[in-house]
Scaffold this motif. Structure first.
Motif, short mmCIF file in Angstrom:
data_model
loop_
_atom_site.label_atom_id
_atom_site.label_comp_id
_atom_site.label_asym_id
_atom_site.label_seq_id
_atom_site.Cartn_x
_atom_site.Cartn_y
_atom_site.Cartn_z
N TYR A 1 0.81 -1.21 0.00
CA TYR A 1 0.00 0.00 0.00
C TYR A 1 0.84 1.27 0.00
O TYR A 1 0.31 2.37 -0.15
N PHE A 2 2.16 1.12 0.19
CA PHE A 2 3.04 2.28 0.28
C PHE A 2 4.08 2.35 -0.84
O PHE A 2 5.01 3.15 -0.77
N VAL A 3 3.93 1.53 -1.85
CA VAL A 3 4.97 1.42 -2.87
C VAL A 3 4.79 2.43 -4.00
O VAL A 3 5.76 2.99 -4.52
N LEU B 1 6.81 6.97 1.83
CA LEU B 1 7.96 6.06 1.79
C LEU B 1 9.19 6.78 1.29
O LEU B 1 10.31 6.53 1.76
N GLY B 2 9.02 7.71 0.33
CA GLY B 2 10.16 8.45 -0.20
C GLY B 2 10.88 9.27 0.84
O GLY B 2 12.07 9.61 0.66
N LEU B 3 10.22 9.60 1.95
CA LEU B 3 10.87 10.38 3.00
C LEU B 3 12.01 9.60 3.66
O LEU B 3 12.90 10.20 4.26
N PHE B 4 11.99 8.28 3.55
CA PHE B 4 13.03 7.46 4.19
C PHE B 4 14.28 7.33 3.32
O PHE B 4 15.34 6.97 3.82
N GLY B 5 14.15 7.60 2.01
CA GLY B 5 15.29 7.49 1.11
C GLY B 5 15.49 6.07 0.61
O GLY B 5 15.10 5.10 1.28
N PHE C 1 13.20 -0.74 2.72
CA PHE C 1 12.46 -1.76 3.46
C PHE C 1 12.29 -1.39 4.94
O PHE C 1 11.30 -1.76 5.56
N GLY C 2 13.24 -0.66 5.48
CA GLY C 2 13.07 -0.15 6.84
C GLY C 2 11.91 0.83 6.91
O GLY C 2 11.12 0.80 7.86
N GLY C 3 11.80 1.67 5.89
CA GLY C 3 10.67 2.60 5.83
C GLY C 3 9.34 1.87 5.72
O GLY C 3 8.35 2.24 6.37
N LEU C 4 9.30 0.83 4.89
CA LEU C 4 8.07 0.04 4.76
C LEU C 4 7.70 -0.62 6.09
O LEU C 4 6.51 -0.69 6.44
N ALA C 5 8.70 -1.09 6.82
CA ALA C 5 8.43 -1.72 8.11
C ALA C 5 7.83 -0.73 9.10
O ALA C 5 6.98 -1.10 9.93
N VAL C 6 8.26 0.52 9.03
CA VAL C 6 7.70 1.56 9.91
C VAL C 6 6.29 1.93 9.46
O VAL C 6 5.35 1.99 10.27
N LEU C 7 6.13 2.17 8.16
CA LEU C 7 4.84 2.62 7.65
C LEU C 7 3.75 1.57 7.82
O LEU C 7 2.58 1.91 8.02
N ARG C 8 4.13 0.30 7.76
CA ARG C 8 3.15 -0.77 7.94
C ARG C 8 2.40 -0.62 9.25
O ARG C 8 1.22 -0.98 9.36
N TRP C 9 3.07 -0.11 10.30
CA TRP C 9 2.45 -0.03 11.63
C TRP C 9 1.70 1.27 11.88
O TRP C 9 0.98 1.38 12.87
N MET D 1 11.25 -11.11 0.85
CA MET D 1 9.97 -10.93 1.54
C MET D 1 9.49 -12.29 2.02
O MET D 1 9.47 -13.26 1.26
N ASN D 2 9.12 -12.35 3.28
CA ASN D 2 8.58 -13.60 3.82
C ASN D 2 7.18 -13.83 3.28
O ASN D 2 6.27 -13.03 3.50
N HIS D 3 6.99 -14.93 2.56
CA HIS D 3 5.69 -15.26 1.97
C HIS D 3 5.45 -16.76 2.19
O HIS D 3 5.63 -17.58 1.28
N PRO D 4 5.07 -17.15 3.42
CA PRO D 4 4.98 -18.58 3.77
C PRO D 4 4.09 -19.39 2.84
O PRO D 4 4.41 -20.54 2.54
N LEU D 5 2.97 -18.82 2.39
CA LEU D 5 2.04 -19.60 1.57
C LEU D 5 2.67 -20.04 0.26
O LEU D 5 2.29 -21.07 -0.30
#
Length: 408
Positions: A42-44, A61-65, A70-78, A236-240
């Motif tokens: 949703y943030f790509v 997301l662009g604010l993270f550089g 992926f660190g930015g995505l991990a933050v934005l996800r929450w 990316m972890n995608h167990p299925l």
């Protein structure tokens, strides 16, 4: 029959501790077991390829550089989850503390996290439209605090501007939460005359609807190759995708795929659908899947409303009578969400959001009724405990729908 004060104090302490443990377990599962890759999607997309829907989320997301993609995505996800939980907490605070204190009020506050649209929904349905839910909760709470027509109109205008911005993050936001806005203005701001009411409605929903129409009319479509180039490569972890057994899934099985490849293959085709193509995609689910989602969703709505009614001691019928005080507004709210059902396959999710729209308003309405200050009976406490435990163990609101393919 009433319970002695000492026994009640022990009941509340015990249940609060159990609720905290349950919340910690859910949070641990969300962090350690449930993969976040889908929420990242949703943030790509951003505006580097032109004006597109959900582009503002990608600008965040662009604010993270690039170095911290992926660190930015991990933050934005929450962020959606965090804001949504804060919205629920604001409603609980308003019901249990700000408008008075009683045991039924505390029961309502303890009930909110386990409702179908409660904590589990915020953790395991962490899409960006949750921010719209947080905004609605804040709007409804403020409506219970303002006491003049002028203040209500100003509150609606401020909310409308915020909702317009959120529509650039998720274009479905005003349609998902329009019913909640109209219900809140109808039930919680009943002092408004006709002119002030419809002025507040226009100010609260008008900007977001205009933004949504602009996105539909001017947003670029069918640009998958350009959008694909925005996505970085990374695990990316995608167990299925690893076709694990149920036991492996429950034990935290990990299976990694390349995020760029997965996004371009599994997510972009869905993102690139036009409204008409979305309608056809919904139709492809078939009658059985859609009917099953509808029945399940209606049950979820009923469970939510009846749970609030039982704990508060306020009949659902009284609340629906207040809603019918402005029947045209209620019809408009219901009609607004129809395009979402028509173009999105997550039909159970839409019903859960309807339950949220009406449930948040019902909670705040119940907090202003005389019954909520009466002491709960032993039967009320027993039914509350059993029902809350069942809702906690069986979080029925996290199922998006039946029959929809999982992005693989």
């Amino acid at each position: 029959m009433e319970v002695r004060t000492g026994g009640r104090r022990g009941f509340f302490i015990t249940f609060t501790v159990l609720l905290a443990i349950w919340a910690a377990v859910l949070l641990t599962l969300a962090i350690a077991v449930i993969p976040d890759g889908y929420w990242y999607s949703y943030f790509v997309v951003d505006y580097s390829v032109g004006f597109v829907r959900r582009g503002l989320a990608g600008e965040l997301l662009g604010l993270f550089g690039p170095a911290h993609y992926f660190g930015g995505l991990a933050v934005l996800r929450w962020i959606p989850t965090g804001l949504f939980v804060l919205g629920l907490a604001a409603v609980a605070w308003s019901v249990a503390v700000k408008t008075g204190r009683s045991q039924r009020r505390w029961l309502l506050a303890l009930l909110i996290p386990v409702l179908p649209f409660g904590l589990a929904f915020g953790l395991f349905s962490a899409r960006t439209d949750l921010v719209g839910g947080a905004a609605l909760a804040a709007f409804a709470v403020v409506l219970t605090r303002v006491s003049t027509t002028r203040a209500t109109v100003i509150t609606s205008a401020v909310y409308g501007l915020a909702l317009g911005v959120l529509t650039l993050i998720h274009e479905g936001t005003p349609f998902l939460f329009g019913l909640g806005v109209l219900a809140a203005l109808t039930v919680l701001a009943g002092r408004l005359d006709v002119r002030a009411f419809w002025s507040s409605v226009v100010l609260a929903l008008g900007p977001a609807i205009l933004v949504a129409l602009a996105v539909a009319a001017f947003g670029k479509q069918k640009i998958s190759p350009q959008l694909c180039q925005l996505v970085q490569h990374g695990p990316m972890n995608h167990p299925l995708a690893g076709k694990p057994s149920i036991g492996q899934l429950l034990s935290g099985f990990h299976y990694y795929v390349d995020y760029h490849d997965w996004y371009c293959r599994a997510f972009l085709p869905l993102f690139d659908l036009s409204f008409v193509e979305g309608v056809r995609f919904v139709g492809s689910i078939g009658f059985v899947g859609l009917a099953g989602s509808t029945v399940y969703g209606i049950v979820t709505l009923a469970v939510s409303m009846l749970s609030i009614s039982h704990v508060a001691g306020v009949p659902v019928r009284r609340f629906t009578t207040a809603l019918r005080g402005r029947p045209l507004a209620l019809v408009i709210g219901l009609v607004m969400i129809l395009p979402v059902f028509a173009s999105g396959v997550d039909w159970v999710r839409w019903w859960v959001i309807i339950a949220f729209d009406l449930g948040i308003v019902f909670l705040l309405y119940a907090g202003r009724q005389p019954e909520v200050d009466e002491a709960p009976t032993r039967r009320t406490l027993t039914v509350f405990a059993v029902g809350a435990i069942l809702l906690a163990v069986l979080p029925i609101g996290i199922i998006p729908g039946f029959g929809a393919p999982v992005p693989m």
